[in-house]
Design an enzyme around this catalytic site. Structure first.
Site, PDB file in Angstrom:
ATOM      1  N   ASP A 185      -4.168   7.204  -0.463  1.00 32.40           N
ATOM      2  CA  ASP A 185      -4.986   6.900  -2.184  1.00 32.40           C
ATOM      3  C   ASP A 185      -5.282   5.995  -0.851  1.00 32.40           C
ATOM      4  OD1 ASP A 185      -2.251   5.501  -1.553  1.00 32.40           O
ATOM      5  OD2 ASP A 185      -3.028   4.695  -3.904  1.00 32.40           O
TER       6      ASP A 185
ATOM      7  N   GLY B   8       1.004  -1.227  -0.356  1.00 29.82           N
ATOM      8  CA  GLY B   8      -0.239   0.338   0.103  1.00 29.82           C
ATOM      9  C   GLY B   8       0.615   1.215   0.231  1.00 29.82           C
ATOM     10  N   THR B   9       0.619   2.581  -0.512  1.00 31.01           N
ATOM     11  CA  THR B   9       1.098   3.508  -0.656  1.00 31.01           C
ATOM     12  C   THR B   9      -0.096   4.487  -1.471  1.00 31.01           C
ATOM     13  OG1 THR B   9       1.539   3.457  -2.434  1.00 31.01           O
ATOM     14  CG2 THR B   9       3.162   2.694  -1.363  1.00 31.01           C
ATOM     15  N   THR B  10      -0.391   5.739  -0.790  1.00 30.49           N
ATOM     16  CA  THR B  10       0.272   6.706  -0.420  1.00 30.49           C
ATOM     17  C   THR B  10       0.084   7.142   0.330  1.00 30.49           C
ATOM     18  OG1 THR B  10       1.888   7.117  -2.194  1.00 30.49           O
ATOM     19  CG2 THR B  10       2.073   9.023  -0.712  1.00 30.49           C
TER      20      THR B  10
END
Length: 280
Positions: free
Chosen positions: A73, A56-58
Protein backbone atom coordinates in the site's frame (compact mmCIF):
# COMPACT_ATOMS: atom_id res chain seq x y z
CA UNK A 1 37.60 7.86 4.32
CA UNK A 2 40.39 10.18 5.46
CA UNK A 3 43.31 11.71 3.65
CA UNK A 4 45.54 9.44 5.77
CA UNK A 5 44.42 6.49 3.66
CA UNK A 6 46.21 7.91 0.64
CA UNK A 7 49.77 6.87 -0.12
CA UNK A 8 50.04 9.18 -3.13
CA UNK A 9 48.04 10.64 -6.00
CA UNK A 10 45.06 8.72 -7.36
CA UNK A 11 42.63 6.44 -5.53
CA UNK A 12 43.10 5.82 -1.79
CA UNK A 13 44.75 2.52 -0.91
CA UNK A 14 41.46 1.09 0.33
CA UNK A 15 40.07 1.10 -3.22
CA UNK A 16 43.08 -0.75 -4.62
CA UNK A 17 43.23 -3.69 -2.21
CA UNK A 18 41.64 -7.04 -3.04
CA UNK A 19 38.95 -8.16 -0.62
CA UNK A 20 35.37 -9.28 -0.26
CA UNK A 21 32.78 -8.66 -2.98
CA UNK A 22 30.52 -7.16 -0.30
CA UNK A 23 30.11 -3.39 -0.48
CA UNK A 24 28.66 -3.37 3.05
CA UNK A 25 31.80 -5.00 4.46
CA UNK A 26 33.99 -2.55 2.54
CA UNK A 27 32.05 0.50 3.72
CA UNK A 28 31.79 -0.90 7.25
CA UNK A 29 35.58 -1.17 7.45
CA UNK A 30 36.58 2.14 5.87
CA UNK A 31 33.57 4.41 6.42
CA UNK A 32 31.44 2.86 9.21
CA UNK A 33 29.52 6.10 9.73
CA UNK A 34 27.79 5.40 6.40
CA UNK A 35 26.32 2.08 7.61
CA UNK A 36 23.02 2.55 9.52
CA UNK A 37 23.70 -0.20 12.08
CA UNK A 38 27.21 1.09 12.88
CA UNK A 39 26.29 4.66 13.73
CA UNK A 40 25.56 3.93 17.37
CA UNK A 41 22.64 5.17 19.45
CA UNK A 42 20.50 7.80 17.78
CA UNK A 43 19.43 9.41 21.03
CA UNK A 44 17.19 8.77 24.04
CA UNK A 45 13.93 6.94 23.33
CA UNK A 46 10.69 8.82 23.65
CA UNK A 47 7.56 7.78 25.49
CA UNK A 48 6.93 4.09 24.96
CA UNK A 49 10.58 3.39 24.17
CA UNK A 50 10.43 4.29 20.48
CA UNK A 51 11.13 7.40 18.46
CA UNK A 52 8.29 9.05 16.58
CA UNK A 53 9.02 8.43 12.90
CA UNK A 54 6.93 7.47 9.88
CA UNK A 55 6.15 3.76 9.67
CA UNK A 56 5.21 1.85 6.55
CA UNK A 57 2.75 -1.02 6.12
CA UNK A 58 1.49 -3.39 4.50
CA UNK A 59 3.55 -5.57 2.11
CA UNK A 60 2.57 -8.91 0.56
CA UNK A 61 3.92 -11.41 -1.93
CA UNK A 62 1.95 -13.79 -4.16
CA UNK A 63 3.37 -16.64 -6.25
CA UNK A 64 1.99 -17.24 -9.73
CA UNK A 65 2.89 -19.68 -12.48
CA UNK A 66 6.49 -18.91 -13.41
CA UNK A 67 7.02 -16.03 -11.01
CA UNK A 68 6.05 -14.03 -7.97
CA UNK A 69 4.75 -10.52 -7.33
CA UNK A 70 5.43 -8.08 -4.51
CA UNK A 71 2.85 -5.43 -3.62
CA UNK A 72 2.38 -2.72 -1.01
CA UNK A 73 0.00 0.00 0.00
CA UNK A 74 1.08 3.65 -0.11
CA UNK A 75 0.36 4.97 3.41
CA UNK A 76 2.92 5.87 6.08
CA UNK A 77 1.76 6.65 9.61
CA UNK A 78 3.31 8.40 12.60
CA UNK A 79 1.32 7.64 15.71
CA UNK A 80 -2.29 8.40 14.90
CA UNK A 81 -1.31 10.70 12.01
CA UNK A 82 -1.00 9.83 8.33
CA UNK A 83 2.55 10.94 7.56
CA UNK A 84 2.46 10.24 3.82
CA UNK A 85 -0.21 9.15 1.32
CA UNK A 86 2.08 8.19 -1.56
CA UNK A 87 5.07 6.41 -0.03
CA UNK A 88 6.91 3.96 -2.27
CA UNK A 89 7.43 0.75 -0.26
CA UNK A 90 8.33 -1.73 -3.00
CA UNK A 91 11.71 -1.45 -4.72
CA UNK A 92 13.39 -3.55 -7.39
CA UNK A 93 16.79 -4.51 -6.02
CA UNK A 94 18.32 -5.94 -9.19
CA UNK A 95 17.29 -7.49 -12.50
CA UNK A 96 15.37 -10.38 -10.90
CA UNK A 97 14.50 -9.36 -7.34
CA UNK A 98 12.58 -6.82 -5.28
CA UNK A 99 12.07 -5.90 -1.64
CA UNK A 100 9.13 -4.36 0.17
CA UNK A 101 9.58 -2.53 3.47
CA UNK A 102 7.64 -2.37 6.72
CA UNK A 103 8.67 -0.66 9.93
CA UNK A 104 10.50 2.64 10.41
CA UNK A 105 10.37 4.10 6.92
CA UNK A 106 13.61 6.09 6.88
CA UNK A 107 15.71 3.18 8.18
CA UNK A 108 13.98 0.69 5.88
CA UNK A 109 14.44 2.76 2.73
CA UNK A 110 18.11 3.33 3.57
CA UNK A 111 18.53 -0.41 4.14
CA UNK A 112 17.02 -1.28 0.76
CA UNK A 113 19.11 1.32 -1.08
CA UNK A 114 22.26 -0.05 0.56
CA UNK A 115 21.13 -3.56 -0.47
CA UNK A 116 20.72 -2.36 -4.07
CA UNK A 117 24.30 -1.08 -4.04
CA UNK A 118 25.44 -4.35 -2.40
CA UNK A 119 24.01 -6.43 -5.27
CA UNK A 120 25.32 -4.09 -7.96
CA UNK A 121 28.77 -4.08 -6.35
CA UNK A 122 28.84 -7.90 -6.22
CA UNK A 123 27.84 -8.14 -9.89
CA UNK A 124 30.60 -5.73 -10.94
CA UNK A 125 33.28 -7.44 -8.83
CA UNK A 126 32.33 -11.05 -9.63
CA UNK A 127 30.96 -10.51 -13.14
CA UNK A 128 27.77 -12.48 -12.40
CA UNK A 129 24.55 -12.17 -10.44
CA UNK A 130 24.44 -13.46 -6.88
CA UNK A 131 22.14 -16.47 -6.47
CA UNK A 132 18.68 -15.71 -5.10
CA UNK A 133 19.47 -17.51 -1.84
CA UNK A 134 22.71 -15.54 -1.64
CA UNK A 135 20.78 -12.29 -2.03
CA UNK A 136 18.32 -13.34 0.69
CA UNK A 137 21.20 -14.19 3.06
CA UNK A 138 23.01 -10.91 2.33
CA UNK A 139 19.84 -9.00 3.22
CA UNK A 140 19.53 -11.07 6.43
CA UNK A 141 23.05 -10.09 7.50
CA UNK A 142 22.27 -6.42 6.88
CA UNK A 143 19.12 -6.65 9.02
CA UNK A 144 21.17 -8.36 11.74
CA UNK A 145 23.59 -5.43 11.63
CA UNK A 146 20.69 -3.09 12.32
CA UNK A 147 19.65 -4.93 15.51
CA UNK A 148 20.97 -2.22 17.86
CA UNK A 149 18.73 0.37 16.21
CA UNK A 150 15.82 -2.08 16.20
CA UNK A 151 16.21 -2.37 19.99
CA UNK A 152 15.63 1.40 20.16
CA UNK A 153 12.36 1.03 18.29
CA UNK A 154 13.79 1.72 14.81
CA UNK A 155 13.07 -1.69 13.32
CA UNK A 156 13.09 -2.27 9.57
CA UNK A 157 11.72 -5.62 8.39
CA UNK A 158 11.60 -6.22 4.63
CA UNK A 159 9.86 -8.87 2.55
CA UNK A 160 12.13 -10.10 -0.23
CA UNK A 161 11.07 -11.91 -3.41
CA UNK A 162 12.73 -12.82 -6.66
CA UNK A 163 12.92 -15.08 -9.66
CA UNK A 164 15.23 -18.05 -9.22
CA UNK A 165 16.74 -18.32 -12.71
CA UNK A 166 18.21 -21.86 -12.36
CA UNK A 167 15.03 -23.12 -10.70
CA UNK A 168 12.73 -21.19 -13.10
CA UNK A 169 10.36 -20.14 -10.29
CA UNK A 170 9.54 -17.27 -8.00
CA UNK A 171 10.55 -17.47 -4.33
CA UNK A 172 9.55 -15.47 -1.25
CA UNK A 173 11.70 -14.76 1.84
CA UNK A 174 10.57 -13.17 5.11
CA UNK A 175 12.70 -11.94 8.05
CA UNK A 176 12.56 -11.10 11.72
CA UNK A 177 14.33 -8.17 13.40
CA UNK A 178 17.29 -10.38 14.42
CA UNK A 179 18.03 -11.23 10.78
CA UNK A 180 16.35 -14.62 10.78
CA UNK A 181 15.52 -15.55 7.17
CA UNK A 182 12.61 -17.83 6.27
CA UNK A 183 11.44 -19.02 2.87
CA UNK A 184 7.66 -18.82 2.45
CA UNK A 185 5.38 -20.86 0.23
CA UNK A 186 2.75 -19.47 -2.15
CA UNK A 187 2.13 -16.15 -0.40
CA UNK A 188 3.05 -14.06 2.63
CA UNK A 189 2.48 -10.64 4.16
CA UNK A 190 4.18 -8.35 6.70
CA UNK A 191 3.22 -5.14 8.49
CA UNK A 192 0.35 -4.05 10.70
CA UNK A 193 -2.26 -5.07 8.13
CA UNK A 194 -0.64 -8.41 7.41
CA UNK A 195 -3.04 -10.46 9.56
CA UNK A 196 -5.97 -9.26 7.45
CA UNK A 197 -4.08 -9.54 4.17
CA UNK A 198 -3.06 -13.12 5.00
CA UNK A 199 -6.67 -14.04 5.66
CA UNK A 200 -7.64 -12.75 2.22
CA UNK A 201 -4.68 -14.45 0.56
CA UNK A 202 -5.63 -17.81 2.10
CA UNK A 203 -9.08 -17.53 0.55
CA UNK A 204 -8.14 -16.07 -2.83
CA UNK A 205 -4.83 -17.73 -3.72
CA UNK A 206 -4.88 -20.91 -5.78
CA UNK A 207 -2.27 -22.85 -7.79
CA UNK A 208 -1.81 -21.87 -11.42
CA UNK A 209 -2.51 -18.14 -11.10
CA UNK A 210 -1.66 -16.05 -14.13
CA UNK A 211 0.22 -12.78 -13.49
CA UNK A 212 -3.01 -10.85 -14.14
CA UNK A 213 -4.97 -12.99 -11.67
CA UNK A 214 -2.19 -12.63 -9.09
CA UNK A 215 -2.37 -8.83 -9.38
CA UNK A 216 -6.11 -9.01 -8.67
CA UNK A 217 -5.49 -11.25 -5.63
CA UNK A 218 -2.82 -8.87 -4.30
CA UNK A 219 -4.95 -5.75 -4.75
CA UNK A 220 -7.94 -7.47 -3.14
CA UNK A 221 -5.84 -8.57 -0.14
CA UNK A 222 -4.51 -5.03 0.34
CA UNK A 223 -8.07 -3.71 0.08
CA UNK A 224 -9.17 -6.07 2.84
CA UNK A 225 -6.18 -5.07 4.99
CA UNK A 226 -7.04 -1.38 4.58
CA UNK A 227 -10.63 -2.17 5.53
CA UNK A 228 -9.59 -3.31 9.03
CA UNK A 229 -6.19 -1.67 9.68
CA UNK A 230 -6.04 2.13 9.95
CA UNK A 231 -2.30 2.14 9.17
CA UNK A 232 -2.88 0.55 5.75
CA UNK A 233 -4.00 2.82 2.95
CA UNK A 234 -6.68 1.67 0.55
CA UNK A 235 -6.89 2.68 -3.12
CA UNK A 236 -7.57 6.43 -3.35
CA UNK A 237 -9.86 6.83 -6.36
CA UNK A 238 -10.17 10.61 -6.02
CA UNK A 239 -6.42 11.28 -6.04
CA UNK A 240 -5.61 8.19 -8.14
CA UNK A 241 -3.21 6.68 -5.61
CA UNK A 242 -2.91 2.97 -6.28
CA UNK A 243 -0.99 0.12 -4.63
CA UNK A 244 2.51 -0.55 -5.93
CA UNK A 245 2.87 -3.94 -7.65
CA UNK A 246 6.09 -5.47 -9.01
CA UNK A 247 6.23 -8.66 -11.11
CA UNK A 248 9.29 -10.94 -10.96
CA UNK A 249 9.65 -13.70 -13.52
CA UNK A 250 11.73 -14.82 -16.48
CA UNK A 251 11.19 -11.40 -18.09
CA UNK A 252 12.87 -9.74 -15.09
CA UNK A 253 11.68 -7.36 -12.39
CA UNK A 254 9.19 -4.71 -13.47
CA UNK A 255 6.37 -2.62 -12.04
CA UNK A 256 2.75 -2.92 -13.12
CA UNK A 257 1.74 0.43 -14.57
CA UNK A 258 -0.70 2.66 -12.63
CA UNK A 259 -3.24 2.51 -15.47
CA UNK A 260 -3.33 -1.30 -15.24
CA UNK A 261 -3.64 -1.20 -11.45
CA UNK A 262 -6.46 1.35 -11.79
CA UNK A 263 -8.38 -1.08 -14.03
CA UNK A 264 -8.00 -3.82 -11.40
CA UNK A 265 -9.10 -1.50 -8.59
CA UNK A 266 -12.10 -0.25 -10.59
CA UNK A 267 -13.23 -3.81 -11.30
CA UNK A 268 -12.71 -4.75 -7.65
CA UNK A 269 -14.82 -1.84 -6.40
CA UNK A 270 -17.55 -2.70 -8.92
CA UNK A 271 -17.57 -6.35 -7.87
CA UNK A 272 -17.66 -5.45 -4.18
CA UNK A 273 -20.57 -3.01 -4.74
CA UNK A 274 -22.52 -5.70 -6.58
CA UNK A 275 -21.83 -8.12 -3.75
CA UNK A 276 -22.85 -5.62 -1.08
CA UNK A 277 -19.27 -4.76 -0.12
CA UNK A 278 -18.39 -8.31 0.82
CA UNK A 279 -15.33 -10.27 -0.20
CA UNK A 280 -15.90 -13.14 -2.58
Amino acid sequence: MTSGDRSGPGFPDAFLRSGSASFTEFAGEYAPHLIPGLRGPVGPPTVGGSLEAPHGTTILAVAYTGGVLLAGDRRATMGNLIANHTMQKVFTTDEYSAAGIAGTAGIAIELVRLFQVELEHYEKIEGTLLSLEGKANRLASMIRGNLAMAMQGLAAVPLFAGYDVPGARGRIFSYDVTGGCYEERDHHSIGSGSIFARGALKKLWRPGLTPEAAVRVAVEALYDAADDDSATGGPDVGRKIWPTVALLDVDGARFVGPAQVEVVVTQLLHDRSVEGGQAR
